[in-house]
Structure formats: structure tokens, C-alpha cells
Scaffold this motif. Structure first.
Motif, short mmCIF file in Angstrom:
data_model
loop_
_atom_site.label_atom_id
_atom_site.label_comp_id
_atom_site.label_asym_id
_atom_site.label_seq_id
_atom_site.Cartn_x
_atom_site.Cartn_y
_atom_site.Cartn_z
N THR A 35 -5.30 7.17 -6.65
CA THR A 35 -4.96 6.44 -5.42
C THR A 35 -5.63 7.10 -4.22
O THR A 35 -6.20 6.42 -3.36
N MET A 36 -5.57 8.42 -4.17
CA MET A 36 -6.17 9.14 -3.04
C MET A 36 -7.67 8.96 -3.05
O MET A 36 -8.29 8.74 -2.00
N VAL A 41 -4.34 7.48 5.60
CA VAL A 41 -5.68 7.45 4.99
C VAL A 41 -6.68 8.19 5.87
O VAL A 41 -7.49 8.98 5.38
N TYR A 87 0.59 13.85 -0.09
CA TYR A 87 1.04 12.51 0.28
C TYR A 87 1.84 11.83 -0.83
O TYR A 87 2.18 10.65 -0.73
N ALA A 133 -2.58 3.30 7.22
CA ALA A 133 -3.94 3.50 7.73
C ALA A 133 -4.06 4.89 8.37
O ALA A 133 -5.09 5.57 8.22
N ARG A 168 0.85 -1.19 0.00
CA ARG A 168 0.00 0.00 0.00
C ARG A 168 0.89 1.25 0.00
O ARG A 168 1.93 1.28 0.63
N LYS A 169 0.40 2.27 -0.70
CA LYS A 169 1.14 3.53 -0.77
C LYS A 169 0.91 4.38 0.48
O LYS A 169 1.75 5.21 0.83
N LEU A 170 -0.24 4.20 1.10
CA LEU A 170 -0.59 5.00 2.26
C LEU A 170 -0.84 4.09 3.46
O LEU A 170 -1.46 3.05 3.34
N ARG A 184 -9.44 6.42 -4.21
CA ARG A 184 -9.77 5.07 -3.73
C ARG A 184 -9.59 4.97 -2.21
O ARG A 184 -10.37 4.33 -1.52
N ALA A 185 -8.55 5.63 -1.68
CA ALA A 185 -8.28 5.55 -0.24
C ALA A 185 -9.37 6.21 0.58
O ALA A 185 -9.85 5.65 1.57
#
Length: 194
Positions: A187-188, A160, A181, A157, A153-155, A190-191
């Protein structure tokens, strides 16, 4: 004209020849296909067998009618893998077509040729089952070791949660939050949407 050992085709003989590189020659295959009695020969010159789309093969398959036989010099000229050959043979059977491979002596108009067809189908199914079984075993082993399969994962928990608060409560844009970030807006999105 007779095809193979005392076998007369019920339809036309259509040939297909392929070489992988531009420097290779098709002469040997063409000569063998003409001697076999092919009325037309389609070819792919400089096209890898790994390519899903091969214009010459596509034309040959479109030309075939029920009862016709596609004649090839060797099986490796036609299929990329056992699974691909089995799929082609399944399509041939559905369409009432035959396959004849001169080097291997395979002719699906014969009992022996039909046996080869069923062996290819069984091998392809076996290969698919092995791949599926090995994949599932690998995923289970990874889970037992505490590893999560897939891309990391790029981020985190925590990131997020902070990003979602920033977007929902503070009205920050997805694009601005993504830049902060160092991730893409997709990606952001979806997060914070999840």
C-alpha cells in the motif's frame, strides 16, 4: 436408438448427472439417461452447480465429438445460470454438438431446440446488459452524491505527501514508513510511487 419424439441423434449420446450434496442420490438421473440411450454417463456427486470446475462435466465435454449430444436430466443439473447455459450452448454450436434435456424436452437437433438456444442467448445478453446498466447508474448516482466508489483510501493526501517526503528526501525505507502509518508495504509503495 430413438431420442426424444421421433428424433434420431447424428452421433453418440453422452450423459451427465450431478447432485449437490454427498447425501443425494444419482439413481433417478442415471435411470433416465440410460433409458434415453446414453452409452456413457459422467457424473459429479456432491458438487455444487455454482462451482466453475466440475470434473465429471469436464470429462463429458472432453469426450464429446462433433455430432454427439450431451444428455442431461434437467437444465439445472448443467448450468449455474442463464448466462452459463448460454455460454455452454454457444460452445456446443461451435463444436457441432447438441444438448438434450429430458425433463424440459429440449433437443438442439430440432427447430424448437434451436429456438430455445437462441432464447437462452438473448436472455443472457439481456441479463449482462441489465447488470452493466444498473452498475453504471449506481456509479453515476454515487458520484452525484459526492461519493467515491470503491474501498476507502487507507492514507489521506496529507499522509501520502508526508510519507513520500520521508522516503524520497530522508531515505526512509518503504517498510518502516508503512509501519509508521499502519499500512502494508505494498500500500505504501503504491501511494508514494503514484
Amino acid at each position: 436408438m430413438m431420442f426424444g419424439p421421433q428424433i434420431a441423434p447424428s452421433g453418440r449420446l453422452i450423459g451427465y448427472a450431478r447432485v449437490s450434496t454427498k447425501s443425494q442420490k444419482l439413481d433417478l438421473q442415471h435411470d433416465a439417461l440410460r433409458r434415453a440411450g446414453c452409452e456413457r454417463v459422467f457424473e459429479d456427486h456432491g458438487v455444487s452447480g455454482a462451482k466453475a470446475r466440475r470434473p465429471g462435466l469436464d470429462q463429458a465435454l472432453a469426450c464429446l465429438r462433433e455430432g454427439d449430444a450431451l444428455v442431461i436430466y434437467k437444465l439445472d443439473r448443467l448450468g449455474r445460470s442463464v448466462a452459463h447455459l448460454a455460454e455452454l450452448l454457444r460452445v456446443f454450436e461451435e463444436r457441432g454438438l447438441h444438448l438434450c434435456s429430458l425433463s424440459e424436452g429440449i433437443n438442439t437437433q430440432t427447430i424448437g431446440g434451436k429456438l430455445v438456444f437462441h432464447m437462452f442467448s438473448a436472455m443472457a445478453e439481456f441479463q449482462r446488459d441489465l447488470i452493466r446498466e444498473n452498475t453504471l447508474a449506481g456509479l453515476e448516482a454515487a458520484r452525484e452524491r459526492g461519493k467515491r466508489p470503491g474501498r476507502p483510501r487507507k492514507l489521506t493526501a496529507r499522509q501520502v505527501s508526508a510519507a513520500a517526503r520521508s522516503v524520497r528526501r530522508n531515505g526512509a525505507s518503504i517498510a518502516a514508513t508503512a509501519r509508521r502509518y499502519d499500512v502494508s508495504p505494498a500500500t505504501m509503495w503504491r501511494a508514494v510511487a503514484g
